[in-house]
Design a protein around this motif. Sequence first.
Motif, mmCIF file in Angstrom:
data_model
loop_
_atom_site.group_PDB
_atom_site.id
_atom_site.type_symbol
_atom_site.label_atom_id
_atom_site.label_comp_id
_atom_site.label_asym_id
_atom_site.label_seq_id
_atom_site.Cartn_x
_atom_site.Cartn_y
_atom_site.Cartn_z
ATOM 1 N N ILE A 1 39.857 -0.794 14.529
ATOM 2 C CA ILE A 1 38.684 -0.114 13.967
ATOM 3 C C ILE A 1 37.563 -1.128 13.741
ATOM 4 C CG2 ILE A 1 37.836 1.169 11.956
ATOM 5 C CD1 ILE A 1 40.735 2.351 11.766
ATOM 6 N N THR B 1 34.096 -1.115 15.960
ATOM 7 C CA THR B 1 32.845 -0.944 15.211
ATOM 8 C C THR B 1 31.903 -2.114 15.472
ATOM 9 O OG1 THR B 1 34.137 0.208 13.524
ATOM 10 C CG2 THR B 1 31.914 -0.445 12.927
ATOM 11 N N SER C 1 33.902 -3.871 4.293
ATOM 12 C CA SER C 1 32.521 -3.665 4.711
ATOM 13 C C SER C 1 31.615 -4.753 4.139
ATOM 14 C CB SER C 1 32.044 -2.285 4.257
ATOM 15 O OG SER C 1 32.288 -2.111 2.882
ATOM 16 N N ASP D 1 33.037 4.029 6.387
ATOM 17 C CA ASP D 1 33.956 2.922 6.686
ATOM 18 C C ASP D 1 33.799 1.756 5.719
ATOM 19 O OD1 ASP D 1 31.397 2.488 7.768
ATOM 20 O OD2 ASP D 1 32.137 1.172 9.337
ATOM 21 N N THR E 1 38.527 -0.453 6.840
ATOM 22 C CA THR E 1 39.055 0.096 8.095
ATOM 23 C C THR E 1 40.018 1.249 7.835
ATOM 24 O OG1 THR E 1 40.738 -1.630 7.996
ATOM 25 C CG2 THR E 1 38.834 -2.033 9.443
ATOM 26 N N VAL F 1 38.698 4.785 7.352
ATOM 27 C CA VAL F 1 38.352 5.495 8.588
ATOM 28 C C VAL F 1 39.595 6.195 9.139
ATOM 29 C CG1 VAL F 1 37.535 5.250 10.964
ATOM 30 C CG2 VAL F 1 36.513 3.860 9.143
ATOM 31 N N ASN G 1 31.392 5.720 14.727
ATOM 32 C CA ASN G 1 30.517 4.684 14.169
ATOM 33 C C ASN G 1 29.801 3.895 15.262
ATOM 34 O OD1 ASN G 1 31.225 5.699 11.758
ATOM 35 N ND2 ASN G 1 32.624 4.070 11.183
ATOM 36 N N GLY H 1 28.373 0.968 11.678
ATOM 37 C CA GLY H 1 28.965 1.324 10.392
ATOM 38 C C GLY H 1 28.651 0.398 9.237
ATOM 39 N N HIS I 1 24.959 6.317 8.459
ATOM 40 C CA HIS I 1 25.802 7.149 9.319
ATOM 41 C C HIS I 1 25.082 8.457 9.659
ATOM 42 C CE1 HIS I 1 28.599 4.230 7.818
ATOM 43 N NE2 HIS I 1 29.649 4.771 8.408
#
Lengths: 381, 141
Positions: A166, A170, A207, A284, A287, A290, A323, A327, A339
């Motif tokens: 993920i 992304t 993130s 997100d 990970t 998601v 995404n 993201g 988003h």
Amino acid sequence: MSLREKGAITGVGETAYSRESGRSVLSLQLEASLKAIEDAGLKPSDIDGVIPYSGVVAEDFITNLGLPDLRYSAVTPLGGASCVAAVQSAVAAIAAGICNHVLIPVGRNGASGGRIGTRVQQMPQFRLVGEFEMPLGAIAPAQLYAPMARRHMELYGTTSRQLGEIAVSTRANAMLNGNAVMTKPMTIEDHQASRMISDPFRLFDCSLESDGSCAIVVSAAERARDLRKPPVVVMGVAEGHPDSPSVITQRPDMTRLGIAKAAPRAFEMAGVKHDDIDVAEIYDCFTYIVMCQLEDLGFCKKGEGGPFVESGAIRLGGKLPVNTHGGLLSQAHMVGMNHIAELVRQLRGEAGKAQVRDAEIGLVTGYGDMGDGSVAIMRRG
Amino acid sequence: MSATGTYNKLVPEPTPHSAPYWEGLNRRKLLLQKCRGCGRIRHYPQPMCPSCHSMEVEWVEASGRGVIHSWTITHHAFHPGVREDLPYTLATVDLEEGVRMLAQLRGVPDDKLRIGLPVRVEFETVKDGLTLPYLVPGEPA
């Protein structure tokens, strides 16, 4: 009364995203708001509803944008689920005849201002966590959410490499975006080598903390048709709250988020099936969040999120591109308003190198606090 | 951790609903709210029973025995006060009474962690007037 097709996103605006804007949250939000209003082909004075996120209030927008007659203001305190929940609130107010054009801005100086990881201690919705878990060392979202991911791994065999897919997918999308904070490619090996934060979350499972702002305008559907850009019509929208919403520790099923309750409502309102979704922008913050949402939304069965993402399904060109802007993991942490902005670009055909061919129907989600969820399904108007 | 010196970790701010819980820890007892209306045991402390909506409670002592439901091993200091503890394991535990608790788990190697592992609660006074629970390996039920 259903909210189906009563509202449309008519404008989106974003500032440059960075780690260090040196600017106030309000000035960032005013810049993005003006861009969104202009994108819609509206004048600031057309705005008659506003749903601010945090740190600023409706009065700030009346004062600075010179709004002559604001008729609707509200807050949607669902953390990262707030933005999509605000779309629900805006469409409901529009459908009730209260207002016609609702501005929804989000902005933060998360990198240069207060650190997000420590700011949660002061938030009232985390009162129980603050009293009963933070004194024991469970302080930040990474630590509070990690047991959900660990349990998923133990029950279903989900692996760190699957979570890494993920992050890698992304990042690849962020590389196509001219306004992304992260600009270097990432491999699975990079993900596996990134330092452990709170097992199973490595640094690259988390993130960003970003500076910037993103704003949208939600308009009455019948007025949206005459504006500057093709409208992006809200077909279905819903919010959902998990059992034990304040503390994950006490949640009966730790692998099920609030969005599991919202998703059937949104799909039913929209009148579409999962196969109809051409592109999905999935909140997100981590990970795993998601992966869990993909399951709770019904794109795969509970426990099959790992193989689903590992198959390449969420990559550009895959079965369900996810995404496409990069993201919160790699573009910027704009509470998921970025988003919504990306879904609008996709459905207008404005997504540049990340454009999903012939994207007509898409989905966007929010996830916040200890598991609140929100989801909207939109179509090209 | 020690009971002497400056304590620089986050501390709880008990409310009228939770004060008996914290006072119980100071007596090395894990107390849970039991609804006087329907008998349901709940945790964390809150004013109303979500089943029968009674606001009358009694406090019952938990056995302190449970099994691991999930966990995380923290390697990053999200607060200056936990830096010396790194890395530390936070375990979510199913208590025998049917509710869960979260606390630091000591004495279990990372590769022995698993769902269902028996644990039991211990107590340590970390500063004047504040006793916190922690977990250690327990006997199988």
